[in-house]
Scaffold this active site. Sequence first.
Site, mmCIF file in Angstrom:
data_model
loop_
_atom_site.group_PDB
_atom_site.id
_atom_site.type_symbol
_atom_site.label_atom_id
_atom_site.label_comp_id
_atom_site.label_asym_id
_atom_site.label_seq_id
_atom_site.Cartn_x
_atom_site.Cartn_y
_atom_site.Cartn_z
ATOM 1 N N ASN A 87 10.117 17.338 3.396
ATOM 2 C CA ASN A 87 9.253 16.248 3.863
ATOM 3 C C ASN A 87 8.674 15.475 2.688
ATOM 4 O O ASN A 87 8.324 16.050 1.663
ATOM 5 C CB ASN A 87 8.126 16.803 4.736
ATOM 6 N N ASP A 89 5.955 13.776 3.212
ATOM 7 C CA ASP A 89 4.508 13.695 3.464
ATOM 8 C C ASP A 89 3.780 14.687 2.547
ATOM 9 O O ASP A 89 4.402 15.445 1.801
ATOM 10 C CB ASP A 89 4.188 13.928 4.959
ATOM 11 N N HIS A 104 12.860 16.255 -1.414
ATOM 12 C CA HIS A 104 13.253 14.866 -1.157
ATOM 13 C C HIS A 104 12.201 13.878 -1.665
ATOM 14 O O HIS A 104 12.141 12.743 -1.207
ATOM 15 C CB HIS A 104 13.543 14.675 0.340
ATOM 16 N N CYS A 115 12.814 1.311 -15.311
ATOM 17 C CA CYS A 115 12.419 2.163 -16.453
ATOM 18 C C CYS A 115 11.866 3.513 -15.982
ATOM 19 O O CYS A 115 11.564 4.372 -16.788
ATOM 20 C CB CYS A 115 11.409 1.449 -17.350
ATOM 21 N N THR A 178 13.523 22.110 10.930
ATOM 22 C CA THR A 178 14.583 21.316 10.306
ATOM 23 C C THR A 178 15.865 21.437 11.107
ATOM 24 O O THR A 178 16.161 22.504 11.642
ATOM 25 C CB THR A 178 14.827 21.707 8.830
ATOM 26 N N SER A 179 16.620 20.322 11.158
ATOM 27 C CA SER A 179 17.887 20.324 11.896
ATOM 28 C C SER A 179 18.962 21.087 11.124
ATOM 29 O O SER A 179 20.050 21.323 11.638
ATOM 30 C CB SER A 179 18.335 18.892 12.182
ATOM 31 N N ASN A 203 12.077 26.595 15.746
ATOM 32 C CA ASN A 203 12.530 25.257 16.161
ATOM 33 C C ASN A 203 12.679 25.263 17.684
ATOM 34 O O ASN A 203 13.330 26.149 18.222
ATOM 35 C CB ASN A 203 13.888 24.934 15.492
ATOM 36 N N GLU A 205 14.523 23.522 19.362
ATOM 37 C CA GLU A 205 15.937 23.267 19.677
ATOM 38 C C GLU A 205 16.822 24.173 18.834
ATOM 39 O O GLU A 205 16.448 24.557 17.726
ATOM 40 C CB GLU A 205 16.306 21.803 19.345
HETATM 41 P P1 OAD Z 1 15.355 16.141 11.470
HETATM 42 O O1 OAD Z 1 14.749 14.970 12.162
HETATM 43 O O2 OAD Z 1 16.814 16.103 11.176
HETATM 44 O O3 OAD Z 1 15.099 17.452 12.323
HETATM 45 C C1 OAD Z 1 13.818 17.771 12.802
HETATM 46 C C2 OAD Z 1 13.904 19.112 13.480
HETATM 47 O O4 OAD Z 1 12.596 19.464 13.901
HETATM 48 C C3 OAD Z 1 14.795 19.119 14.740
HETATM 49 O O5 OAD Z 1 15.684 20.215 14.671
HETATM 50 C C4 OAD Z 1 13.789 19.292 15.879
HETATM 51 O O6 OAD Z 1 14.305 20.088 16.953
HETATM 52 C C5 OAD Z 1 12.666 20.024 15.182
HETATM 53 N N1 OAD Z 1 11.341 19.850 15.794
HETATM 54 C C6 OAD Z 1 10.867 18.804 16.513
HETATM 55 N N2 OAD Z 1 9.592 19.021 16.891
HETATM 56 C C7 OAD Z 1 9.244 20.238 16.396
HETATM 57 C C8 OAD Z 1 8.057 21.028 16.449
HETATM 58 N N3 OAD Z 1 6.963 20.602 17.067
HETATM 59 N N4 OAD Z 1 8.065 22.233 15.814
HETATM 60 C C9 OAD Z 1 9.168 22.677 15.156
HETATM 61 N N5 OAD Z 1 10.320 21.964 15.087
HETATM 62 C C10 OAD Z 1 10.356 20.761 15.698
HETATM 63 O O7 OAD Z 1 14.489 16.380 10.153
HETATM 64 P P2 OAD Z 1 14.881 17.227 8.834
HETATM 65 O O8 OAD Z 1 15.662 18.436 9.190
HETATM 66 O O9 OAD Z 1 13.645 17.379 8.056
HETATM 67 O O10 OAD Z 1 16.185 13.230 4.148
HETATM 68 O O11 OAD Z 1 15.834 16.193 8.119
HETATM 69 C C11 OAD Z 1 16.351 16.515 6.873
HETATM 70 C C12 OAD Z 1 16.447 15.283 6.029
HETATM 71 O O12 OAD Z 1 17.195 14.279 6.731
HETATM 72 C C13 OAD Z 1 15.126 14.597 5.768
HETATM 73 O O13 OAD Z 1 14.424 15.178 4.701
HETATM 74 C C14 OAD Z 1 15.563 13.211 5.439
HETATM 75 C C15 OAD Z 1 16.570 12.982 6.529
HETATM 76 O O14 OAD Z 1 17.578 12.091 6.234
HETATM 77 C C16 OAD Z 1 15.954 12.259 3.271
HETATM 78 O O15 OAD Z 1 15.244 11.310 3.525
HETATM 79 C C17 OAD Z 1 16.645 12.459 1.961
#
Ligand code: OAD
Length: 242
Positions: A87, A89, A104, A115, A178-179, A203, A205
């Site tokens: 994240n 954030d 990230h 620069c 994370t997905s 997760n 899902e």
């Molecule tokens: P994703 O949006 O791909 O996945 C978010 C995951 O969080 C999904 O599997 C959801 O099921 C799960 N989720 C949703 N609500 C939730 C909750 N309340 N509690 C727990 N899980 C929940 O986000 P990331 O896996 O973080 O990269 O994505 C990876 C990277 O892809 C990001 O860092 C970003 C993006 O492109 C860059 O910007 C380089």
Amino acid sequence: MQVTVFSGAGISAESGVPTFRDVDTGLWSKVDPYEISSEQGWLDHPDRVWAWYLWRHYMIDAVQPNDAHLAVAEWEDYADVHVITQNVDNLHERAGSKRVYHLHGSLFEFRCDACHSRFEGDLPPMPEPVESLEPPHCPCSGLIRPNVVWFGEALPDAAWQRSLAAVTFADVLVVVGTSSIVYPAAGLPELALAKGTAVIEINPERTPLSDVATVSLRESAATAVPGLLQRLPALLGRDQLA
Ligand code: OAD
């Protein structure tokens, strides 16, 4: 005991931060990721990219860490805790976590695209999201960009090395929200499993990790993380962790 947490956008969902891939609410359903989050997109239309990231910077500044971030920070009273996050954030830090590795980058750091010097100047206010805004200029005449990792860019080496060490020495790896499809970050749980380290996935899902994780909980972050340390022995079938 060393607990390493590996978080993605889902840990911040209950703070009101949209994830990337959730259908309807995910950020990638509203914009073209390649256009808004790649070096080519930046070269083609820096004003659009800058407006999008600045809006997210202010949006995140306005939300609060949730019970999952707060619980992870509190675990430091009981364990050696390292947080690896995808994240951009700052909610882990605002919750009080001390060792946070941003794979990230961060929406709270800015640098020159030419620069690379850190930008410490004032950011323009953005009370409402706008589609286009000229980024500030560096004295070297480069443009100021967010210090985040875009598609095709390498991960920051120091954060990656710290993350590898945090996984290598973990007694348990907790993967939250994370997905598990964006590499190389998604390779970290695989590394832990290959070493025989317990991996707990949280997760709502299923993901590609769900079938191979030691334990996969279909619960939300703010529900599952707060009681997780107490549940660990029962979940892992062990009386005590190292
Ligand atoms: P994703 O949006 O791909 O996945 C978010 C995951 O969080 C999904 O599997 C959801 O099921 C799960 N989720 C949703 N609500 C939730 C909750 N309340 N509690 C727990 N899980 C929940 O986000 P990331 O896996 O973080 O990269 O994505 C990876 C990277 O892809 C990001 O860092 C970003 C993006 O492109 C860059 O910007 C380089």
